[in-house]
Design a protein around this motif. Structure first.
Motif, PDB file in Angstrom:
ATOM      1  N   ASN A 251     -19.703  38.918   3.129  1.00 56.41           N
ATOM      2  CA  ASN A 251     -19.663  39.969   2.114  1.00 56.41           C
ATOM      3  C   ASN A 251     -18.272  40.163   1.528  1.00 56.41           C
ATOM      4  O   ASN A 251     -17.983  41.190   0.905  1.00 56.41           O
ATOM      5  N   VAL A 252     -17.385  39.175   1.709  1.00 54.33           N
ATOM      6  CA  VAL A 252     -16.022  39.252   1.190  1.00 54.33           C
ATOM      7  C   VAL A 252     -15.857  38.236   0.059  1.00 54.33           C
ATOM      8  O   VAL A 252     -16.313  37.093   0.166  1.00 54.33           O
ATOM      9  N   TYR A 253     -15.182  38.657  -1.003  1.00 58.13           N
ATOM     10  CA  TYR A 253     -15.034  37.853  -2.217  1.00 58.13           C
ATOM     11  C   TYR A 253     -13.549  37.729  -2.551  1.00 58.13           C
ATOM     12  O   TYR A 253     -12.844  38.736  -2.632  1.00 58.13           O
ATOM     13  N   ASN A 254     -13.085  36.504  -2.766  1.00 57.92           N
ATOM     14  CA  ASN A 254     -11.678  36.240  -3.045  1.00 57.92           C
ATOM     15  C   ASN A 254     -11.455  35.930  -4.523  1.00 57.92           C
ATOM     16  O   ASN A 254     -12.084  35.018  -5.073  1.00 57.92           O
ATOM     17  N   TYR A 255     -10.544  36.670  -5.148  1.00 56.47           N
ATOM     18  CA  TYR A 255     -10.090  36.374  -6.503  1.00 56.47           C
ATOM     19  C   TYR A 255      -8.590  36.089  -6.445  1.00 56.47           C
ATOM     20  O   TYR A 255      -7.811  36.939  -6.010  1.00 56.47           O
ATOM     21  N   VAL A 256      -8.195  34.900  -6.868  1.00 53.62           N
ATOM     22  CA  VAL A 256      -6.802  34.476  -6.794  1.00 53.62           C
ATOM     23  C   VAL A 256      -6.087  34.850  -8.090  1.00 53.62           C
ATOM     24  O   VAL A 256      -6.633  34.684  -9.191  1.00 53.62           O
ATOM     25  N   ASP A 257      -4.855  35.324  -7.964  1.00 54.86           N
ATOM     26  CA  ASP A 257      -4.104  35.729  -9.148  1.00 54.86           C
ATOM     27  C   ASP A 257      -3.762  34.516 -10.014  1.00 54.86           C
ATOM     28  O   ASP A 257      -3.284  33.493  -9.519  1.00 54.86           O
ATOM     29  N   ALA A 258      -3.981  34.647 -11.320  1.00 58.93           N
ATOM     30  CA  ALA A 258      -3.770  33.542 -12.266  1.00 58.93           C
ATOM     31  C   ALA A 258      -2.820  33.942 -13.390  1.00 58.93           C
ATOM     32  O   ALA A 258      -2.982  33.510 -14.531  1.00 58.93           O
ATOM     33  N   ALA A 259      -1.832  34.776 -13.090  1.00 59.86           N
ATOM     34  CA  ALA A 259      -0.785  35.124 -14.046  1.00 59.86           C
ATOM     35  C   ALA A 259      -1.378  35.728 -15.324  1.00 59.86           C
ATOM     36  O   ALA A 259      -2.319  36.514 -15.266  1.00 59.86           O
ATOM     37  N   HIS A 260      -0.863  35.345 -16.479  1.00 61.54           N
ATOM     38  CA  HIS A 260      -1.341  35.883 -17.751  1.00 61.54           C
ATOM     39  C   HIS A 260      -0.925  34.944 -18.874  1.00 61.54           C
ATOM     40  O   HIS A 260      -0.146  34.005 -18.664  1.00 61.54           O
ATOM     41  N   HIS A 261      -1.442  35.192 -20.067  1.00 59.87           N
ATOM     42  CA  HIS A 261      -1.234  34.240 -21.159  1.00 59.87           C
ATOM     43  C   HIS A 261       0.235  34.125 -21.550  1.00 59.87           C
ATOM     44  O   HIS A 261       0.691  33.050 -21.962  1.00 59.87           O
ATOM     45  N   GLY A 262       1.003  35.202 -21.414  1.00 58.85           N
ATOM     46  CA  GLY A 262       2.407  35.173 -21.776  1.00 58.85           C
ATOM     47  C   GLY A 262       3.284  34.507 -20.747  1.00 58.85           C
ATOM     48  O   GLY A 262       4.501  34.446 -20.913  1.00 58.85           O
ATOM     49  N   TRP A 263       2.667  34.000 -19.686  1.00 56.34           N
ATOM     50  CA  TRP A 263       3.402  33.285 -18.643  1.00 56.34           C
ATOM     51  C   TRP A 263       3.022  31.804 -18.626  1.00 56.34           C
ATOM     52  O   TRP A 263       3.866  30.928 -18.652  1.00 56.34           O
ATOM     53  N   ILE A 264       1.729  31.532 -18.611  1.00 57.20           N
ATOM     54  CA  ILE A 264       1.305  30.131 -18.477  1.00 57.20           C
ATOM     55  C   ILE A 264       0.418  29.674 -19.635  1.00 57.20           C
ATOM     56  O   ILE A 264      -0.356  28.740 -19.491  1.00 57.20           O
ATOM     57  N   GLY A 265       0.559  30.307 -20.804  1.00 56.28           N
ATOM     58  CA  GLY A 265      -0.274  29.943 -21.941  1.00 56.28           C
ATOM     59  C   GLY A 265       0.130  28.672 -22.649  1.00 56.28           C
ATOM     60  O   GLY A 265      -0.600  28.203 -23.529  1.00 56.28           O
ATOM     61  N   TRP A 266       1.282  28.086 -22.291  1.00 58.31           N
ATOM     62  CA  TRP A 266       1.717  26.826 -22.881  1.00 58.31           C
ATOM     63  C   TRP A 266       1.110  25.653 -22.112  1.00 58.31           C
ATOM     64  O   TRP A 266       0.910  25.730 -20.902  1.00 58.31           O
ATOM     65  N   ASP A 267       0.879  24.552 -22.807  1.00 65.88           N
ATOM     66  CA  ASP A 267       0.309  23.369 -22.162  1.00 65.88           C
ATOM     67  C   ASP A 267       1.136  22.931 -20.962  1.00 65.88           C
ATOM     68  O   ASP A 267       0.597  22.468 -19.951  1.00 65.88           O
ATOM     69  N   SER A 268       2.450  23.061 -21.070  1.00 63.50           N
ATOM     70  CA  SER A 268       3.320  22.596 -20.000  1.00 63.50           C
ATOM     71  C   SER A 268       3.180  23.414 -18.727  1.00 63.50           C
ATOM     72  O   SER A 268       3.567  22.960 -17.644  1.00 63.50           O
ATOM     73  N   ASN A 269       2.632  24.626 -18.823  1.00 58.40           N
ATOM     74  CA  ASN A 269       2.399  25.475 -17.653  1.00 58.40           C
ATOM     75  C   ASN A 269       0.926  25.563 -17.276  1.00 58.40           C
ATOM     76  O   ASN A 269       0.577  25.652 -16.105  1.00 58.40           O
ATOM     77  N   PHE A 270       0.071  25.556 -18.292  1.00 56.96           N
ATOM     78  CA  PHE A 270      -1.365  25.811 -18.130  1.00 56.96           C
ATOM     79  C   PHE A 270      -2.002  24.850 -17.129  1.00 56.96           C
ATOM     80  O   PHE A 270      -2.614  25.270 -16.136  1.00 56.96           O
ATOM     81  N   GLY A 271      -1.858  23.543 -17.363  1.00 55.91           N
ATOM     82  CA  GLY A 271      -2.469  22.547 -16.490  1.00 55.91           C
ATOM     83  C   GLY A 271      -1.873  22.509 -15.096  1.00 55.91           C
ATOM     84  O   GLY A 271      -2.608  22.514 -14.099  1.00 55.91           O
ATOM     85  N   PRO A 272      -0.537  22.469 -14.975  1.00 51.73           N
ATOM     86  CA  PRO A 272       0.058  22.416 -13.637  1.00 51.73           C
ATOM     87  C   PRO A 272      -0.273  23.630 -12.772  1.00 51.73           C
ATOM     88  O   PRO A 272      -0.470  23.484 -11.564  1.00 51.73           O
ATOM     89  N   VAL A 273      -0.359  24.824 -13.364  1.00 49.15           N
ATOM     90  CA  VAL A 273      -0.718  25.997 -12.567  1.00 49.15           C
ATOM     91  C   VAL A 273      -2.174  25.895 -12.104  1.00 49.15           C
ATOM     92  O   VAL A 273      -2.496  26.181 -10.951  1.00 49.15           O
TER      93      VAL A 273
END
Length: 598
Positions: free
Chosen positions: A357-379
């Protein structure tokens, strides 16, 4: 809490090439198999950014990998990420990073690079992996013996440096894997837990009763928070069991906890540093994760959906703020090298994911941090590698964006495809070539990327809307009529910050959408994970016993740094330490709420 490294393209145009190339190489102990690589490019007249996704269609590769190719023209690599890239003439070799030495069956690895060129920028004609040429399919001939060493099934990638104990060390009570009858969306059809400690503070504010019945998350930001603290200066005195009991008493269907005490926590900021040092992974496992899991496993709570938001600002930091990049710090470099973030999160996912009954949501930053291609895929790649390290991607229910941040949910007038005066607005100072301008489009796109890497197709996203409403009299109601790109964007954008990298107690912010389940495609819920009225960090140094430092991004007089384009911080004055009640902020959030409060 939201350090941001902006990495944008300086291109006036972008083009994408996808080469349907097969690629595979076996180690000496691997059976014949096949693989696939996608090679995508965003280019301009003198340079380009390339991203490669390599998917293994056969037996696992272990012990390291390298990808080689030959450029058909004069392309020259200038910077790489998620791989060590070397070049001799036209020949290029990309070698695995320390945290990604394996490629499991049906698993993928991602890496990318920036490069210069002149003339024509054609894609490489072929690739090799560990010396074996691309074929595009699983060969029908070749070695027939199976692996003789290493893992025999499933992906095995993940960090190999630093502490050597993996996510299966420590107490072994309880099931492994994910046997529980989990629902697809734990927010759907049930009401959320209202934290009585937060509610009491909100009710004490004039007008606070208008919002005090909304569910908010409980932050477990130190070991002492598990059993409850004797002071209430920060996140409250109730412990995990007390909150779970209160949720049962309320008849709540779900409760939200923030798991937030990694060793070397928040390596690129100071306001939310934690109590554990970079080598305290054993303590993190035995003194923090294990006791929380033991309580959440109690059969008394089996009918309550327990939602864990796992380790804010961690995995993105070791992609964007390491290795000499503009936002790099010594602590981030240390945590990347020792693998503590990946191993700690993998351990948490493994322990919590085994509870039905436990659900895990992992933090995925935000668009102003990893919205560039150079960050998006590697993250996205390192998140997949970490989930694999936990033992199964099934340990991840979904991801959350904008946690404790201010990025607007939607920007109706400044989508990246918009052109003004014949120019794309991505080249404005605000967007800085970002592929996204708001959280909803970013979260939906990031979800698709994660699924393409191997996460379950039914994963859902959460968006923290506790402080991203940006209402009030300054909220734009229509697009600007200016033909200047920067003026158009600044007059049209909902987000009123000086810079998208500003993250601390932002002046002018308002409450966003109220918590609700399944509000948009791929989104499990809008949530208030950061309780409105709890400070992001102090405006000046305030001694405390919670391990929280002072970050200049919380000082309204600070002139900024490379991470926020040397812009003013936009922080409110007279703020207390992270997590402490900040009345002035709470009042501002209500005043500027959007949708407005009645």
């Amino acid at each position: 809490m939201r350090p941001v490294l902006i990495r944008g393209l300086t291109a006036a145009a972008a083009a994408t090439m996808v080469a349907g190339l097969g690629i595979f190489a076996a180690t000496s102990a691997s059976a014949a198999a096949g693989c696939r690589v996608n090679y995508s490019v965003n280019q301009w007249n003198t340079g380009f950014t390339a991203n490669l996704t390599v998917t293994n269609l056969g037996d696992p590769i272990s012990g390291g990998w390298n990808v080689t190719w030959t450029f058909p023209g004069n392309q020259t690599v200038t910077q790489g990420w998620s791989a060590t890239i070397s070049q001799s003439g036209a020949n290029v070799t990309a070698t695995n990073p320390s945290w990604s030495t394996s490629i499991g069956s049906n698993a993928s690895v991602n890496f990318g690079f920036n490069a210069n060129y002149s003339g024509t920028n054609n894609a490489p004609a072929s690739f090799k992996l560990n010396g074996t040429a691309c074929t595009g399919s699983v060969p029908t001939t070749g070695p027939t013996s199976g692996p003789t060493s290493g893992p025999t099934s499933g992906p095995t990638s993940g960090p190999t440096s630093g502490p050597t104990s993996g996510p299966t060390s420590g107490p072994t009570t309880g099931p492994t894997g994910n046997p529980g009858p989990k629902v697809d969306n734990p927010y759907a059809g049930v009401k959320g837990y209202v934290n009585p400690e937060w509610k009491a503070k909100a009710d004490a504010e004039p007008g606070g009763s208008r919002v005090s019945n909304n569910p908010t998350a409980v932050w477990l930001d130190r070991i002492a928070a598990i059993n409850g603290t004797t002071d209430s200066s920060s996140n409250g005195a109730m412990g995990v069991r007390a909150h779970l009991d209160a949720a049962l008493a309320q008849g709540a269907g779900y409760i939200q906890f923030v798991i937030y005490d990694l060793p070397g926590r928040d390596c690129s900021a100071l306001a939310s540093n934690g109590e554990l040092g970079p080598n305290d992974l054993p303590r993190y496992k035995s003194e923090y994760i294990d006791p929380i899991a033991a309580i959440e496993r109690d059969a008394k709570y089996q009918n309550l959906r327990i939602i864990n938001v796992v380790e804010i600002d961690s995995l993105p930091n070791i992609v964007t703020n390491t290795g000499g990049q503009a936002g790099a710090t010594a602590m981030c470099d240390t945590m990347k090298a020792n693998g503590g973030y990946q191993q700690g999160i993998a351990y948490a996912l493994s322990k919590f994911g085994a509870i039905g009954n436990v659900y895990n949501y992992v933090d995925a930053a935000h668009h102003g941090w990893i919205g560039w291609d150079s960050n998006f895929g590697p993250v996205a790649d390192i998140m997949y590698q970490t989930a694999v390290l936990s033992g199964s991607v099934n340990n991840v229910t979904g991801f959350i964006t904008n946690t404790a941040n201010y990025s607007a949910l939607q920007e109706p007038y400044i989508q990246p495809s918009t052109t003004v005066g014949g120019q794309n607005i991505r080249q404005s100072k605000w967007l800085d070539w970002n592929q996204y301008s708001d959280e909803l489009t970013f979260a939906q796109a990031f979800r698709q990327k994660l699924v393409s890497l191997g996460f379950n197709s039914n994963i859902g996203m959460l968006i923290d809307t506790s402080r991203n409403g940006w209402g009030g009299p300054n909220r734009p109601t229509k697009a600007s009529t200016s033909t200047d790109v920067n003026t158009y964007v600044n007059e049209s954008r909902i987000d009123r910050r000086y810079h998208a990298g500003n993250w601390c107690n932002q002046s002018g912010a308002g409450l966003g959408e109220r918590p609700k389940a399944a509000p948009a495609a791929g989104i499990d819920a809008y949530v208030w994970v950061k309780p409105p009225g709890e400070s992001d960090g102090s405006s000046s140094l305030i001694p405390n016993n919670e391990g929280k430092g002072f970050d200049q991004m919380c000082d309204p007089t600070y002139g900024g740094n490379a991470r926020n384009g040397n812009s003013p911080t936009g922080a409110l004055p007279n703020a207390p330490i992270s997590g402490a009640w900040f009345s002035a902020q709470f009042q501002q959030l209500m005043t500027n709420a959007y949708p407005p409060l009645s």
